[in-house]
Write a protein that holds these residues in place. Structure first.
Motif, PDB file in Angstrom:
ATOM      1  N   ASN A  31      -2.387  -0.058 -10.319  1.00 47.88           N
ATOM      2  CA  ASN A  31      -2.881  -1.594  -9.253  1.00 47.88           C
ATOM      3  C   ASN A  31      -3.597  -0.502  -8.351  1.00 47.88           C
ATOM      4  N   ARG A  32      -5.145  -0.526  -8.207  1.00 47.19           N
ATOM      5  CA  ARG A  32      -5.668  -0.060  -6.602  1.00 47.19           C
ATOM      6  C   ARG A  32      -6.996  -1.394  -6.585  1.00 47.19           C
ATOM      7  N   LEU A  33      -7.008  -0.894  -5.275  1.00 49.26           N
ATOM      8  CA  LEU A  33      -8.155  -1.414  -5.074  1.00 49.26           C
ATOM      9  C   LEU A  33      -9.374  -0.782  -4.090  1.00 49.26           C
ATOM     10  N   VAL A  34     -10.935  -0.162  -4.775  1.00 41.89           N
ATOM     11  CA  VAL A  34     -11.698   0.502  -4.750  1.00 41.89           C
ATOM     12  C   VAL A  34     -12.938   0.079  -3.886  1.00 41.89           C
ATOM     13  N   ILE A  35     -13.779   0.819  -2.744  1.00 50.04           N
ATOM     14  CA  ILE A  35     -14.292   0.717  -1.722  1.00 50.04           C
ATOM     15  C   ILE A  35     -15.477   2.094  -2.205  1.00 50.04           C
ATOM     16  N   ASP A  36     -16.934   1.494  -2.361  1.00 53.15           N
ATOM     17  CA  ASP A  36     -17.537   2.296  -2.461  1.00 53.15           C
ATOM     18  C   ASP A  36     -18.740   2.194  -2.236  1.00 53.15           C
ATOM     19  N   VAL A  37     -19.414   3.420  -1.859  1.00 57.20           N
ATOM     20  CA  VAL A  37     -20.809   2.983  -0.116  1.00 57.20           C
ATOM     21  C   VAL A  37     -21.270   4.056  -0.454  1.00 57.20           C
ATOM     22  N   GLY A  38     -22.759   4.211  -1.460  1.00 53.83           N
ATOM     23  CA  GLY A  38     -23.597   4.950  -1.199  1.00 53.83           C
ATOM     24  C   GLY A  38     -25.147   4.350  -1.213  1.00 53.83           C
ATOM     25  N   LEU A  39     -26.004   5.480  -1.593  1.00 54.67           N
ATOM     26  CA  LEU A  39     -27.546   4.574  -0.978  1.00 54.67           C
ATOM     27  C   LEU A  39     -28.594   5.018  -2.989  1.00 54.67           C
ATOM     28  N   LEU A  44       1.242  -1.154   0.235  1.00 53.68           N
ATOM     29  CA  LEU A  44       0.052   0.196   0.263  1.00 53.68           C
ATOM     30  C   LEU A  44       0.675   0.959   0.117  1.00 53.68           C
ATOM     31  N   SER A  45       0.417   1.771  -0.988  1.00 56.52           N
ATOM     32  CA  SER A  45       1.016   3.276  -1.008  1.00 56.52           C
ATOM     33  C   SER A  45       0.705   5.076  -0.253  1.00 56.52           C
ATOM     34  N   ASN A  46      -0.844   4.500  -0.738  1.00 57.78           N
ATOM     35  CA  ASN A  46      -1.614   5.344   0.155  1.00 57.78           C
ATOM     36  C   ASN A  46      -2.500   5.260  -0.432  1.00 57.78           C
ATOM     37  N   ILE A  47      -3.431   6.490   0.494  1.00 55.07           N
ATOM     38  CA  ILE A  47      -5.152   5.933   0.948  1.00 55.07           C
ATOM     39  C   ILE A  47      -5.645   7.358  -0.071  1.00 55.07           C
ATOM     40  N   ARG A  48      -6.462   7.085  -0.605  1.00 54.93           N
ATOM     41  CA  ARG A  48      -7.470   8.543  -1.065  1.00 54.93           C
ATOM     42  C   ARG A  48      -9.219   8.697  -1.072  1.00 54.93           C
ATOM     43  N   THR A  49      -9.318   9.154  -0.904  1.00 55.49           N
ATOM     44  CA  THR A  49     -11.340   9.931  -1.125  1.00 55.49           C
ATOM     45  C   THR A  49     -11.961  10.282  -1.275  1.00 55.49           C
ATOM     46  N   GLY A  50     -12.912  10.566  -1.556  1.00 54.39           N
ATOM     47  CA  GLY A  50     -13.885  11.141  -3.010  1.00 54.39           C
ATOM     48  C   GLY A  50     -14.856  11.133  -2.842  1.00 54.39           C
ATOM     49  N   GLN A  51     -15.931  12.451  -2.975  1.00 52.35           N
ATOM     50  CA  GLN A  51     -17.115  12.408  -3.571  1.00 52.35           C
ATOM     51  C   GLN A  51     -17.400  11.899  -5.118  1.00 52.35           C
ATOM     52  N   HIS A  52     -18.639  11.265  -5.527  1.00 52.26           N
ATOM     53  CA  HIS A  52     -19.250  11.205  -6.256  1.00 52.26           C
ATOM     54  C   HIS A  52     -20.686  11.496  -6.286  1.00 52.26           C
ATOM     55  N   PHE A  74     -22.489   8.227  -4.199  1.00 51.51           N
ATOM     56  CA  PHE A  74     -21.670   7.748  -3.750  1.00 51.51           C
ATOM     57  C   PHE A  74     -20.321   7.986  -3.632  1.00 51.51           C
ATOM     58  N   SER A  75     -19.656   7.537  -2.228  1.00 50.58           N
ATOM     59  CA  SER A  75     -18.133   7.968  -1.511  1.00 50.58           C
ATOM     60  C   SER A  75     -17.666   6.790  -2.059  1.00 50.58           C
ATOM     61  N   ARG A  76     -16.366   7.092  -2.018  1.00 51.00           N
ATOM     62  CA  ARG A  76     -15.243   6.492  -2.357  1.00 51.00           C
ATOM     63  C   ARG A  76     -14.031   6.319  -1.694  1.00 51.00           C
ATOM     64  N   VAL A  77     -12.745   5.284  -1.203  1.00 51.12           N
ATOM     65  CA  VAL A  77     -12.213   4.851  -0.672  1.00 51.12           C
ATOM     66  C   VAL A  77     -11.599   4.578  -1.710  1.00 51.12           C
ATOM     67  N   VAL A  78     -10.155   4.403  -2.356  1.00 47.04           N
ATOM     68  CA  VAL A  78      -9.097   4.034  -3.397  1.00 47.04           C
ATOM     69  C   VAL A  78      -7.684   3.671  -2.082  1.00 47.04           C
ATOM     70  N   LEU A  79      -7.578   2.387  -2.914  1.00 53.30           N
ATOM     71  CA  LEU A  79      -6.610   2.150  -2.348  1.00 53.30           C
ATOM     72  C   LEU A  79      -5.241   2.061  -3.007  1.00 53.30           C
ATOM     73  N   ASP A  80      -4.390   2.981  -3.489  1.00 54.23           N
ATOM     74  CA  ASP A  80      -3.060   2.757  -3.901  1.00 54.23           C
ATOM     75  C   ASP A  80      -2.183   1.328  -4.005  1.00 54.23           C
ATOM     76  N   LEU A  81      -2.112   0.542  -4.404  1.00 54.64           N
ATOM     77  CA  LEU A  81      -1.309  -0.348  -4.202  1.00 54.64           C
ATOM     78  C   LEU A  81      -0.176  -1.191  -5.539  1.00 54.64           C
ATOM     79  N   SER A  82       1.147  -1.347  -5.206  1.00 55.86           N
ATOM     80  CA  SER A  82       2.045  -1.622  -6.148  1.00 55.86           C
ATOM     81  C   SER A  82       1.796  -3.198  -7.125  1.00 55.86           C
ATOM     82  N   GLY A  83       0.420  -3.374  -6.372  1.00 51.07           N
ATOM     83  CA  GLY A  83       0.156  -5.250  -7.337  1.00 51.07           C
ATOM     84  C   GLY A  83      -0.932  -5.009  -6.688  1.00 51.07           C
TER      85      GLY A  83
END
Length: 158
Positions: A150-158, A30-38, A41-50
């Motif tokens: 490479n990244r893992l994305v987590i979305d949460v919304g209504l 893991l190199s970074n955790i980013r968040t954003g609003q769309h 839904f809201s999003r969390v992104v885990l930046d990964l080396s693989g």
């Protein structure tokens, strides 16, 4: 004939003895955790080396650190639900134990309409855990991986 066989056997053994052994690929980090609003839904992104070998997702009411068992209170106001995401075959440190992610381990996410906080819950034995706290128990979620980068994305919304 016997001398040639012995010489051939010695040569073969020398090749196998001196040949370098390929090392196993290191664990994606893991190199970074980013968040954003769309919109919606809201999003969390885990930046990964693989990419991790797999990821597991569960809805829980509390989380604890995977190695110590100590409870972790996910930062952020109004958290009623927690999405626990476990990455099998990933870490927040390199093969020498140096941290690859140096950001906050537990932080509130002001400005996001659905996600209230994010906390690292595990970085132990090639298992990386992340808890995403959200407010509405009727929220939907989706978790998926993307490549380039490479990244893992987590979305949460209504």
């Amino acid at each position: 004939m016997h001398k040639r066989l012995v010489a051939l056997l010695v040569a073969v053994l020398a090749v196998f003895t001196l040949a370098p052994v390929a090392s196993a690929q290191s664990t994606p980090t893991l190199s970074n955790i980013r968040t954003g609003q769309h919109v919606g839904f809201s999003r969390v992104v885990l930046d990964l080396s693989g990419l991790p070998t797999e990821h597991r997702v569960s809805e829980v009411t509390s989380v604890s650190h995977c190695a110590s068992g100590n409870p972790i209170a996910v930062a952020g106001p109004g958290i009623n639900e927690i999405l626990s995401v476990t990455l099998i075959g990933a870490a927040a440190h390199d093969d020498n134990g140096n941290l690859t992610y140096t950001g906050s381990q537990n932080f509130a996410t002001p400005g996001l309409s659905h996600i209230r906080g994010v906390a690292l819950t595990c970085d132990f034995e090639a298992t990386l855990g992340v808890a995403v706290g959200y407010s509405n128990p009727y929220s939907w979620h989706r978790v998926f991986t993307l490549t380039s980068p490479n990244r893992l994305v987590i979305d949460v919304g209504l």
